[in-house]
Design a protein around this motif. Sequence first.
Motif, mmCIF file in Angstrom:
data_model
loop_
_atom_site.group_PDB
_atom_site.id
_atom_site.type_symbol
_atom_site.label_atom_id
_atom_site.label_comp_id
_atom_site.label_asym_id
_atom_site.label_seq_id
_atom_site.Cartn_x
_atom_site.Cartn_y
_atom_site.Cartn_z
ATOM 1 N N ALA A 181 0.772 -1.323 -0.060
ATOM 2 C CA ALA A 181 -0.065 0.080 -0.075
ATOM 3 C C ALA A 181 0.781 1.233 0.061
ATOM 4 C CB ALA A 181 -1.009 -0.172 1.362
ATOM 5 N N GLY A 182 1.795 1.122 0.637
ATOM 6 C CA GLY A 182 2.941 2.355 0.737
ATOM 7 C C GLY A 182 3.427 2.596 -0.719
ATOM 8 N N TYR A 183 3.703 1.470 -1.659
ATOM 9 C CA TYR A 183 4.242 1.790 -2.701
ATOM 10 C C TYR A 183 3.158 2.445 -3.680
ATOM 11 C CZ TYR A 183 8.892 -0.404 -2.016
ATOM 12 O OH TYR A 183 9.921 -0.562 -1.559
ATOM 13 N N LEU A 184 1.924 1.788 -3.516
ATOM 14 C CA LEU A 184 0.673 2.315 -4.187
ATOM 15 C C LEU A 184 0.479 3.892 -3.799
ATOM 16 C CD1 LEU A 184 -2.145 -0.169 -4.064
ATOM 17 C CD2 LEU A 184 -0.983 0.591 -6.084
ATOM 18 N N ALA A 185 0.716 4.351 -2.657
ATOM 19 C CA ALA A 185 0.355 5.481 -2.234
ATOM 20 C C ALA A 185 1.495 6.471 -2.962
ATOM 21 C CB ALA A 185 0.616 5.657 -0.765
ATOM 22 N N LEU A 186 2.584 5.955 -3.392
ATOM 23 C CA LEU A 186 3.475 6.771 -4.281
ATOM 24 C C LEU A 186 3.144 6.711 -5.681
ATOM 25 C CD1 LEU A 186 7.085 5.971 -2.555
ATOM 26 C CD2 LEU A 186 5.397 7.528 -1.929
ATOM 27 N N THR A 187 3.102 5.567 -6.211
ATOM 28 C CA THR A 187 2.838 5.239 -7.677
ATOM 29 C C THR A 187 1.521 5.700 -8.380
ATOM 30 O OG1 THR A 187 2.171 3.070 -7.257
ATOM 31 C CG2 THR A 187 4.548 3.510 -7.637
#
Lengths: 231, 306
Positions: free
Chosen positions: A206-212
Amino acid sequence: MLQATPVAQAVAARTPGSVVAANLPFLLQGLWVTIQLAALSLLLALALGIFFGVLRTVPLRPLRAIGTAYVEFFRNTPLLIQMYFTFFALPWLGVRLPGFQAAFLSLGIYTGAFVAEVVRSGILAISRGQVEAARSLGLSYVQTMRHVILPQAFSLTVPPLGNLVIAMTKNTSVASAIAVQDVMYNGNILNSRTFATYEVFAAVGAGYLALTVPLSFAVNRVERHLTRFRR
Amino acid sequence: MALSRRTLIQTAGMAPAAALLAACGGTTQNASPSSIATATTRPAGTTAPQATAFPATSHMAKIVQRGKLIAGVKQDQPLFGLLNPRTNQIEGFDIDIVKEIAKAVFGLAASADATPRVELRGVTSAQRIPLLQEGAVDIIAATMTITDARKLEIDFSEIYYMAGQSLLVPKASTITKIQDMDKADQTVCSAQGSTSEQNITKFAPAAQKLLFAGYAECVTAMQQGRAQAVSTDDIILAGFLEQDPNLKMVGGQFTQEPYGLGMAKTSMGFQEFVNSEVRKMKTDGRWKQIYTKWLGKVGPAPEPPK
């Protein structure tokens, strides 16, 4: 920045999400490192990519060869090996980089090779007639590039560049292998302390999604802005 | 591995098959009573003095009847259980302990070579308990720490080796104990997600930590000056010590990992038998001999664990 540490939680006291909730500062601290790594690597990748991409189109064979060598070497070897090399092998040549710097360099150089290809294809997509017209108006080669070709090429390269930026953001996770304390690394640590595997890695994902996801939207907006005259 | 797939399947299948035959004999008329008879008489016939001493139902009698002791051992742990690529044999401290047990089961002389009586099966850490419970191996000698949770699943022998966390440092280092690392300018290297890494936090909370996927990276990082020490179980460090003479181990053990031999809870009488053998080994000098053979480089043999 205050150093967050993982918090262990008794298995019996757990509810879904409680491990992540208790360790949010620890994970966010890792995410901040991921953001810094992605941002700095992107700047390096763009600088290298534009330079070598243009180099591959100049009418001078030896210069083109340098550009080709860079692209083919860094595009065709795994990022993990390049990072290991930068971190573990350069010290034998007298250069001992901390993990973050080694990761930033590797990621920037690696991604730069892909950016160079995108830039080259953008330049080649502009018809040769424009170069000839600019040159016959008395513009130098550099002036032609700077004022005529690159501005047009840039709008063409935005969608593929957006792809690269997103791919690179996710590729920062490889840096955990050379002990960069990014969100992936902190996720690994947290998992091994709590064994809450699904929960921890769902949070990291979810952390990566929040960036991408915001990056994707930003890329779309830039693209719309740059092509507004063509619609 | 030394043993072929076929022998493995045959031997692994043998124990359940014998049990099945025995069970049939008890309940139905036509299932051959002779098979029970052979099961009990054969060991006495083949190996003379020792075998008769075992009760027919005991696990030792089963092993003697089969003719081989099947042992699960590590094949990737230097000094304790490592496959030698030149000879294709697994060698190490654990293997020598198993061979001593085999000598006792088959009544061999102390000087005899027990190799033909032992079938070694390479196992991973995660396979150890399931293989015992399936009956695929008689004994596990694979650097297994005795824990209360595991005691619920299998039987353990007495402690046959006391491992513990220690420090690996360059030869020139002035570090002598884990407390020396408890400063903000000291970096200890270990593996991401290991208990060793958590112990470093416990014993040297101020130290910086550098964590990789494995310990090989740690040793390289230390050689490059990125860390002042590598810390994990001493037996892993001893393996690196063997490869690089410019390193030394210091600080003794600051945690304790008691290793035990694992046996299935259903192995009748085997735990007592193995325990008495382990005790004999510790007192008659054989334990020290094996220690010196494999771990002599680390230091002189200590007193065997109690």
